[in-house]
Design a protein around this motif. Sequence first.
Motif, PDB file in Angstrom:
ATOM      1  N   ASP A  11     140.369 -63.589  -2.359  1.00 28.82           N
ATOM      2  CA  ASP A  11     141.027 -62.534  -1.694  1.00 28.82           C
ATOM      3  C   ASP A  11     142.373 -62.452  -2.251  1.00 28.82           C
ATOM      4  O   ASP A  11     143.179 -61.327  -1.997  1.00 28.82           O
ATOM      5  CB  ASP A  11     141.000 -62.698  -0.190  1.00 28.82           C
ATOM      6  CG  ASP A  11     141.469 -64.029   0.296  1.00 28.82           C
ATOM      7  OD1 ASP A  11     141.815 -64.950  -0.680  1.00 28.82           O
ATOM      8  OD2 ASP A  11     141.612 -64.283   1.354  1.00 28.82           O
ATOM      9  N   LYS A  12     142.886 -63.317  -3.156  1.00 25.68           N
ATOM     10  CA  LYS A  12     144.230 -63.142  -3.646  1.00 25.68           C
ATOM     11  C   LYS A  12     144.216 -62.675  -5.150  1.00 25.68           C
ATOM     12  O   LYS A  12     145.173 -62.452  -5.538  1.00 25.68           O
ATOM     13  CB  LYS A  12     145.064 -64.435  -3.514  1.00 25.68           C
ATOM     14  CG  LYS A  12     145.239 -65.013  -2.240  1.00 25.68           C
ATOM     15  CD  LYS A  12     145.812 -66.262  -2.283  1.00 25.68           C
ATOM     16  CE  LYS A  12     146.254 -67.028  -0.937  1.00 25.68           C
ATOM     17  NZ  LYS A  12     145.140 -67.330  -0.336  1.00 25.68           N
ATOM     18  N   THR A  62     134.569 -52.221  -1.686  1.00 22.18           N
ATOM     19  CA  THR A  62     135.216 -51.687  -2.630  1.00 22.18           C
ATOM     20  C   THR A  62     135.250 -53.106  -3.820  1.00 22.18           C
ATOM     21  O   THR A  62     135.771 -53.938  -3.449  1.00 22.18           O
ATOM     22  CB  THR A  62     136.543 -51.361  -2.600  1.00 22.18           C
ATOM     23  OG1 THR A  62     136.638 -50.286  -1.610  1.00 22.18           O
ATOM     24  CG2 THR A  62     137.243 -50.801  -3.888  1.00 22.18           C
ATOM     25  N   GLU A  63     134.532 -52.536  -4.880  1.00 23.10           N
ATOM     26  CA  GLU A  63     134.507 -53.727  -5.877  1.00 23.10           C
ATOM     27  C   GLU A  63     135.953 -54.241  -6.443  1.00 23.10           C
ATOM     28  O   GLU A  63     136.956 -53.398  -6.620  1.00 23.10           O
ATOM     29  CB  GLU A  63     133.677 -53.411  -7.183  1.00 23.10           C
ATOM     30  CG  GLU A  63     132.174 -53.134  -6.698  1.00 23.10           C
ATOM     31  CD  GLU A  63     131.627 -54.482  -6.410  1.00 23.10           C
ATOM     32  OE1 GLU A  63     131.859 -55.362  -6.903  1.00 23.10           O
ATOM     33  OE2 GLU A  63     130.522 -54.338  -5.477  1.00 23.10           O
ATOM     34  N   PRO A 103     141.153 -57.473   1.807  1.00 22.99           N
ATOM     35  CA  PRO A 103     140.565 -58.301   0.577  1.00 22.99           C
ATOM     36  C   PRO A 103     139.677 -59.315   1.154  1.00 22.99           C
ATOM     37  O   PRO A 103     139.770 -59.978   2.176  1.00 22.99           O
ATOM     38  CB  PRO A 103     141.945 -58.832   0.161  1.00 22.99           C
ATOM     39  CG  PRO A 103     142.900 -58.321   0.617  1.00 22.99           C
ATOM     40  CD  PRO A 103     142.478 -57.777   2.267  1.00 22.99           C
ATOM     41  N   VAL A 104     138.681 -59.225   0.237  1.00 17.74           N
ATOM     42  CA  VAL A 104     137.599 -60.357   0.775  1.00 17.74           C
ATOM     43  C   VAL A 104     137.149 -60.989  -1.052  1.00 17.74           C
ATOM     44  O   VAL A 104     137.421 -60.436  -1.764  1.00 17.74           O
ATOM     45  CB  VAL A 104     136.265 -59.796   0.921  1.00 17.74           C
ATOM     46  CG1 VAL A 104     136.636 -59.138   2.487  1.00 17.74           C
ATOM     47  CG2 VAL A 104     135.765 -58.684   0.046  1.00 17.74           C
ATOM     48  N   SER A 105     136.534 -62.151  -0.996  1.00 14.82           N
ATOM     49  CA  SER A 105     136.188 -62.930  -2.000  1.00 14.82           C
ATOM     50  C   SER A 105     134.490 -62.713  -2.279  1.00 14.82           C
ATOM     51  O   SER A 105     133.824 -62.309  -1.527  1.00 14.82           O
ATOM     52  CB  SER A 105     136.101 -64.391  -1.837  1.00 14.82           C
ATOM     53  OG  SER A 105     137.292 -64.886  -1.488  1.00 14.82           O
ATOM     54  N   ILE A 106     134.480 -62.378  -3.815  1.00 13.89           N
ATOM     55  CA  ILE A 106     133.205 -61.884  -4.177  1.00 13.89           C
ATOM     56  C   ILE A 106     133.000 -63.087  -5.381  1.00 13.89           C
ATOM     57  O   ILE A 106     133.761 -63.587  -6.284  1.00 13.89           O
ATOM     58  CB  ILE A 106     133.130 -60.516  -4.660  1.00 13.89           C
ATOM     59  CG1 ILE A 106     133.997 -60.139  -5.645  1.00 13.89           C
ATOM     60  CG2 ILE A 106     133.307 -59.716  -3.381  1.00 13.89           C
ATOM     61  CD1 ILE A 106     133.650 -59.039  -6.633  1.00 13.89           C
ATOM     62  N   GLU A 114     142.592 -57.260  -9.117  1.00 13.61           N
ATOM     63  CA  GLU A 114     142.616 -56.602  -7.792  1.00 13.61           C
ATOM     64  C   GLU A 114     141.245 -56.945  -6.989  1.00 13.61           C
ATOM     65  O   GLU A 114     140.247 -56.705  -7.334  1.00 13.61           O
ATOM     66  CB  GLU A 114     142.859 -55.081  -7.950  1.00 13.61           C
ATOM     67  CG  GLU A 114     142.979 -54.277  -6.638  1.00 13.61           C
ATOM     68  CD  GLU A 114     144.088 -54.624  -6.012  1.00 13.61           C
ATOM     69  OE1 GLU A 114     144.268 -54.590  -4.777  1.00 13.61           O
ATOM     70  OE2 GLU A 114     145.316 -54.818  -6.517  1.00 13.61           O
ATOM     71  N   PRO A 115     141.516 -57.739  -5.776  1.00 13.44           N
ATOM     72  CA  PRO A 115     140.257 -58.148  -5.074  1.00 13.44           C
ATOM     73  C   PRO A 115     139.705 -57.409  -4.471  1.00 13.44           C
ATOM     74  O   PRO A 115     140.074 -56.059  -4.170  1.00 13.44           O
ATOM     75  CB  PRO A 115     140.920 -59.088  -3.937  1.00 13.44           C
ATOM     76  CG  PRO A 115     142.552 -58.643  -3.912  1.00 13.44           C
ATOM     77  CD  PRO A 115     142.814 -58.110  -4.867  1.00 13.44           C
ATOM     78  N   ALA A 116     138.215 -57.555  -4.157  1.00 15.42           N
ATOM     79  CA  ALA A 116     137.065 -56.665  -3.649  1.00 15.42           C
ATOM     80  C   ALA A 116     138.016 -56.321  -2.022  1.00 15.42           C
ATOM     81  O   ALA A 116     138.768 -57.144  -1.701  1.00 15.42           O
ATOM     82  CB  ALA A 116     135.812 -57.182  -3.655  1.00 15.42           C
TER      83      ALA A 116
END
Length: 125
Positions: A73-74, A34-35, A113-116, A105-107
Amino acid sequence: MKKILSIIVLFFAFNLSHAQLGGEDEVYLSGDLTEATFQGGDLNKFYDYFVKNFDTKTVEKKGQLIFSFTINDKGEVKNIRVLKDLGGTSALEVIRVLRASPKWEPAKRGGKPVSIDIKLPMNFK
């Protein structure tokens, strides 16, 4: 010659073994991504924020400004990089605007939550 070839092979083998990801840099491929969203919207909403807050007087010439950053992720903007600027002060202005950015709102992948990384161009005429 064999000694040099052996050293080269060992060098590449050593580098390849240390190129694997692990720990917090681990890539999770399961689950739908989810973006990240910006203030309830998509990248267009972020473009609106950026244009509203960017001082165009810092742009010294016409062209394309390219920058990238990470949404962790935050939901924080990190790792800001100006890949192509339009004069020294335009790069500083990009950094200023991104640092002042509200949280995203993180991906999410698989609900976590993950970093992008995001790479964006801005055109100035």
